[in-house]
Design an enzyme around this catalytic site. Structure first.
Site, PDB file in Angstrom:
ATOM      1  N   GLU A 105      91.479  31.260 -53.764  1.00  0.00           N
ATOM      2  CA  GLU A 105      92.774  32.136 -53.451  1.00  0.00           C
ATOM      3  C   GLU A 105      92.645  33.047 -52.376  1.00  0.00           C
ATOM      4  O   GLU A 105      91.663  34.246 -52.608  1.00  0.00           O
ATOM      5  CB  GLU A 105      92.996  32.755 -54.849  1.00  0.00           C
ATOM      6  CG  GLU A 105      94.753  33.649 -54.410  1.00  0.00           C
ATOM      7  CD  GLU A 105      94.539  34.445 -55.617  1.00  0.00           C
ATOM      8  OE1 GLU A 105      94.245  34.415 -56.971  1.00  0.00           O
ATOM      9  OE2 GLU A 105      95.514  35.791 -55.471  1.00  0.00           O
ATOM     10  N   ARG A 148      97.031  39.545 -47.466  1.00  0.00           N
ATOM     11  CA  ARG A 148      96.867  40.994 -47.394  1.00  0.00           C
ATOM     12  C   ARG A 148      96.308  41.641 -46.010  1.00  0.00           C
ATOM     13  O   ARG A 148      96.170  42.670 -45.996  1.00  0.00           O
ATOM     14  CB  ARG A 148      96.084  41.564 -48.532  1.00  0.00           C
ATOM     15  CG  ARG A 148      96.485  41.571 -49.738  1.00  0.00           C
ATOM     16  CD  ARG A 148      95.360  42.025 -50.713  1.00  0.00           C
ATOM     17  NE  ARG A 148      95.835  41.421 -52.036  1.00  0.00           N
ATOM     18  CZ  ARG A 148      95.249  41.919 -53.099  1.00  0.00           C
ATOM     19  NH1 ARG A 148      94.354  42.654 -53.194  1.00  0.00           N
ATOM     20  NH2 ARG A 148      95.812  41.079 -54.038  1.00  0.00           N
ATOM     21  N   LYS A 160     100.120  34.021 -64.402  1.00  0.00           N
ATOM     22  CA  LYS A 160      99.058  34.880 -64.101  1.00  0.00           C
ATOM     23  C   LYS A 160      99.412  36.254 -64.888  1.00  0.00           C
ATOM     24  O   LYS A 160     100.346  36.798 -64.734  1.00  0.00           O
ATOM     25  CB  LYS A 160      98.764  35.086 -62.536  1.00  0.00           C
ATOM     26  CG  LYS A 160      98.272  36.585 -62.167  1.00  0.00           C
ATOM     27  CD  LYS A 160      98.069  36.340 -60.653  1.00  0.00           C
ATOM     28  CE  LYS A 160      97.789  37.967 -60.124  1.00  0.00           C
ATOM     29  NZ  LYS A 160      97.398  38.091 -58.703  1.00  0.00           N
TER      30      LYS A 160
HETATM   31  C1  3PG Z   1      94.089  41.513 -57.009  1.00  0.00           C
HETATM   32  O1  3PG Z   1      95.319  41.364 -56.690  1.00  0.00           O
HETATM   33  O2  3PG Z   1      93.274  42.375 -56.083  1.00  0.00           O
HETATM   34  C2  3PG Z   1      93.383  40.681 -57.984  1.00  0.00           C
HETATM   35  O3  3PG Z   1      94.247  40.936 -58.945  1.00  0.00           O
HETATM   36  C3  3PG Z   1      92.032  41.148 -57.873  1.00  0.00           C
HETATM   37  O4  3PG Z   1      91.774  42.055 -59.024  1.00  0.00           O
HETATM   38  P1  3PG Z   1      90.267  42.441 -58.995  1.00  0.00           P
HETATM   39  O5  3PG Z   1      89.771  43.092 -57.593  1.00  0.00           O
HETATM   40  O6  3PG Z   1      90.300  43.826 -60.142  1.00  0.00           O
HETATM   41  O7  3PG Z   1      89.370  41.336 -59.381  1.00  0.00           O
END
Ligand code: 3PG
Length: 213
Positions: free
Chosen positions: A45, A49, A133
């Site tokens: 994934e 961003r 999710k």
């Molecule tokens: C995110 O959107 O950044 C994910 O949920 C990952 O979260 P994490 O960095 O706590 O694993």
């Protein structure tokens, strides 16, 4: 894997952990993905961003057919269309709207919709999504919340994401309504910056062997 349509359940069942990846440099994309593949993780994934995210998805999709590339942080129809055009096969969203569900269907993307409340689960179910999710999982109630949901939402499966680590993943994966977890710990920013691909392979290999219910 062929390019036939994927289901969300297939995305979740492939490995115990879906790596949540933030890439800021296209040059890092393929070596990073190779490192995860070497550790036994192929559902990847890449979050939308950063300005480079779509180019990274495209580079991985073009170069590594053995990887199954998905887009994270998909929030709009435009995100879904751009992700599919870049070669993503699945989408992960931080929340859920019916419009986003329809956009992912239209784009041919399997969707793991983000939910954190009963009402959101009911809305997603109403639209035909039963693999969800749970985000942000540890901040929004963690394993206790998933246990509480297993009663009324007995027919829903979850991928908890947000605050998940190698240490707390086992407790989540032991729950019958959890198929896999998501987490960014497999691809640390400093490993990416330093090109420490063996470290990413080790983190993936450790995640690959986590036991599931
Ligand atoms: C995110 O959107 O950044 C994910 O949920 C990952 O979260 P994490 O960095 O706590 O694993």
């Amino acid at each position: 894997m062929t390019t036939t349509a994927l289901s969300a359940l297939q995305v979740m069942q492939d490995a115990p952990v879906i790596p949540v990846i933030v890439l800021t440099d296209v040059v890092q994309a393929v070596p990073m993905a190779r490192a995860l593949l070497a550790g036994g993780i192929r559902m990847l994934e890449v979050t939308l961003r950063t300005p480079q995210a779509l180019a990274c998805i495209e580079a991985i999709a073009r170069t590594l057919p053995e990887a199954v590339i998905g887009a994270g942080t998909v929030r709009s129809r435009a995100d879904a269309q751009a992700a599919a055009r870049a070669g993503a096969r699945f989408a992960v969203s931080p929340g859920y709207t019916p419009a986003l569900g329809q956009a992912c269907r239209d784009a041919g993307l399997a969707l793991l919709p983000g939910v954190a409340t009963g009402s959101e689960i009911m809305q997603a179910q109403e639209d035909g999504f039963t693999e969800l999710k749970f985000f942000p999982a540890m901040q929004a109630g963690g394993p206790a919340m998933l246990k509480a949901w297993s009663g009324p939402f007995f027919d829903v499966k979850f991928c908890p994401t947000g605050g998940v680590t190698l240490q707390n993943a086992s407790e989540l994966l032991a729950l019958p309504n959890v198929v896999c977890v998501g987490g960014s710990w497999l691809v640390p920013a400093d490993a990416l910056a330093g090109g420490d691909w063996p470290r990413i392979t080790r983190l993936a290999a450790d995640a690959r062997v986590l036991a599931r219910a």
